[in-house]
Design an enzyme around this catalytic site. Structure first.
Site, mmCIF file in Angstrom:
data_model
loop_
_atom_site.group_PDB
_atom_site.id
_atom_site.type_symbol
_atom_site.label_atom_id
_atom_site.label_comp_id
_atom_site.label_asym_id
_atom_site.label_seq_id
_atom_site.Cartn_x
_atom_site.Cartn_y
_atom_site.Cartn_z
ATOM 1 N N ASP A 15 0.810 -1.216 0.000
ATOM 2 C CA ASP A 15 0.000 0.000 0.000
ATOM 3 C C ASP A 15 0.849 1.275 0.000
ATOM 4 O OD1 ASP A 15 -1.341 -2.303 0.944
ATOM 5 O OD2 ASP A 15 -2.890 -1.094 1.896
ATOM 6 N N GLU A 46 -4.150 1.985 -2.798
ATOM 7 C CA GLU A 46 -5.406 2.339 -2.122
ATOM 8 C C GLU A 46 -5.287 3.518 -1.155
ATOM 9 O OE1 GLU A 46 -7.400 0.175 0.761
ATOM 10 O OE2 GLU A 46 -5.677 0.119 2.093
ATOM 11 N N ASN A 47 -4.062 3.862 -0.727
ATOM 12 C CA ASN A 47 -3.874 4.985 0.206
ATOM 13 C C ASN A 47 -3.049 6.115 -0.410
ATOM 14 O OD1 ASN A 47 -3.313 2.236 2.177
ATOM 15 N ND2 ASN A 47 -5.065 3.544 2.632
ATOM 16 N N ASN A 74 -9.945 -1.523 0.291
ATOM 17 C CA ASN A 74 -11.164 -0.980 0.906
ATOM 18 C C ASN A 74 -11.284 0.530 0.764
ATOM 19 O OD1 ASN A 74 -8.915 -1.478 2.879
ATOM 20 N ND2 ASN A 74 -10.165 -0.134 4.158
ATOM 21 N N HIS A 75 -10.188 1.232 0.435
ATOM 22 C CA HIS A 75 -10.267 2.682 0.216
ATOM 23 C C HIS A 75 -10.521 3.047 -1.248
ATOM 24 C CE1 HIS A 75 -9.383 3.985 4.279
ATOM 25 N NE2 HIS A 75 -8.432 3.078 4.354
ATOM 26 N N HIS A 156 -6.576 -8.278 -0.635
ATOM 27 C CA HIS A 156 -6.527 -7.160 0.311
ATOM 28 C C HIS A 156 -7.359 -7.545 1.527
ATOM 29 C CE1 HIS A 156 -5.505 -2.945 0.976
ATOM 30 N NE2 HIS A 156 -6.668 -2.846 1.601
ATOM 31 N N HIS A 181 -2.946 -4.617 2.785
ATOM 32 C CA HIS A 181 -3.878 -3.972 3.706
ATOM 33 C C HIS A 181 -3.294 -3.708 5.086
ATOM 34 C CE1 HIS A 181 -7.526 -2.656 5.720
ATOM 35 N NE2 HIS A 181 -7.457 -3.651 6.575
ATOM 36 N N HIS A 183 -0.231 -3.069 6.055
ATOM 37 C CA HIS A 183 0.904 -2.137 6.014
ATOM 38 C C HIS A 183 2.126 -2.672 6.761
ATOM 39 C CE1 HIS A 183 -1.590 1.690 4.873
ATOM 40 N NE2 HIS A 183 -2.139 0.580 4.388
HETATM 41 FE FE LIG Z 1 -3.868 0.303 3.094
HETATM 42 FE FE LIG Z 2 -6.841 -1.422 3.147
#
Ligand SMILES: [Fe+2]
Ligand SMILES: [Fe+2]
Length: 267
Positions: A15, A46-47, A74-75, A156, A181, A183
């Site tokens: 991520d 995603e981040n 999820n983001h 993820h 996910h 990190h």
């Molecule tokens: Fe993440």
């Molecule tokens: Fe995530």
């Protein structure tokens, strides 16, 4: 290591968190792609935009840094750009099991060195929001109608057990399975019994002196006391690029998987 012409050298990074993650990739990817003679490079994005999703501007920034494909999690919905049809997101793959109404695609095919490479993103069902269907049976359906030379899956998910179970379920049917996910990079990269390269979690690309890439003060206030403080942007200091290098063979027989944790100083 030297590889045969039918093998692919692949880099996959966890991520990307905010500006520090984007700057670190821009600085570190050219060097790492050269070091590992990478044929294809993937980054979970995603981040990438202040910790929340990936805007179209930052999508283009990460491709310019050297990524060939971006995966999500999820983001995914946090940047509303993904709903705007005028933007080209053709190299972004979002979780396949986010339901039939989700924009963009959950699995895409790329051509690399004359071979076909499928990239699929999935999201877990344990302590992470967003899944609309079963990732195990969704993969069965996808694999019943796909026959690419190489297939890489980014799962993820939060739970290590869910990740290992899906990896074992897919062993020998895909080339590389990575988790994202959390990190935090796990110390378990290996080739599974039937040949699939595997790691539970890649880790992250972002500020090293942080809480999972986030500024520490606001992260602590949020976790300890429930205060809804925003993500603190971090722009200078030491950053880390966590991921893996893998050499993938035909028939989903992996030759190598090794973790990468590379430090980049962002002045
Ligand atoms: Fe993440
Ligand atoms: Fe995530």
């Amino acid at each position: 290591m030297s590889k045969s012409p039918s093998e692919l050298s692949v880099l996959f990074f966890g991520d990307c968190v905010g500006k520090m993650g984007r700057l670190a990739l821009a600085k570190g990817l050219p060097l790492l792609k050269d070091r590992y003679q990478a044929d294809f490079t993937i980054v979970n994005c995603e981040n990438a935009t202040h910790g929340r999703g990936c805007s179209h501007e930052h999508y283009e920034e990460l491709l310019k840094a050297g990524a060939d494909c971006l995966t999500s999690g999820n983001h995914f919905y946090d940047s509303r750009d993904v709903f705007r049809p005028e933007y080209d997101f053709s190299k972004l793959v979002r979780p396949l099991n986010m339901g039939p109404k989700a924009p963009l695609s959950g699995s895409r095919v790329f051509n690399v060195n004359g071979y076909t490479l499928r990239i699929t993103n999935l999201i877990g069902r344990v302590e992470v929001p967003g899944a609309q269907s079963n990732p195990f049976t969704d993969m069965d359906q996808l694999l019943a109608t796909s026959s690419e030379d190489f297939h890489i899956v980014d799962f993820h998910a939060e739970a290590t057990g869910e990740k290992r179970c899906l990896a074992e379920y897919l062993d020998g049917r895909i080339s590389l399975f990575v988790g994202t996910h959390t990190h935090v990079q796990t110390n378990d990269a290996k080739i599974l019994d039937r040949g699939t390269c595997f790691i539970t979690d890649l880790g992250m690309c972002g500020a090293d002196d942080s809480c999972l890439g986030m500024g520490k003060d606001n992260a602590i206030a949020k976790v300890a006391f429930g205060l809804p403080l925003p993500f603190q942007p971090l722009e200078t200091g030491m950053a880390r690029l966590d991921g893996i290098h893998a050499v993938l063979g035909l028939d989903h027989k992996g030759a190598l998987i090794e973790p990468i944790s590379f430090k980049v100083n962002i002045a």
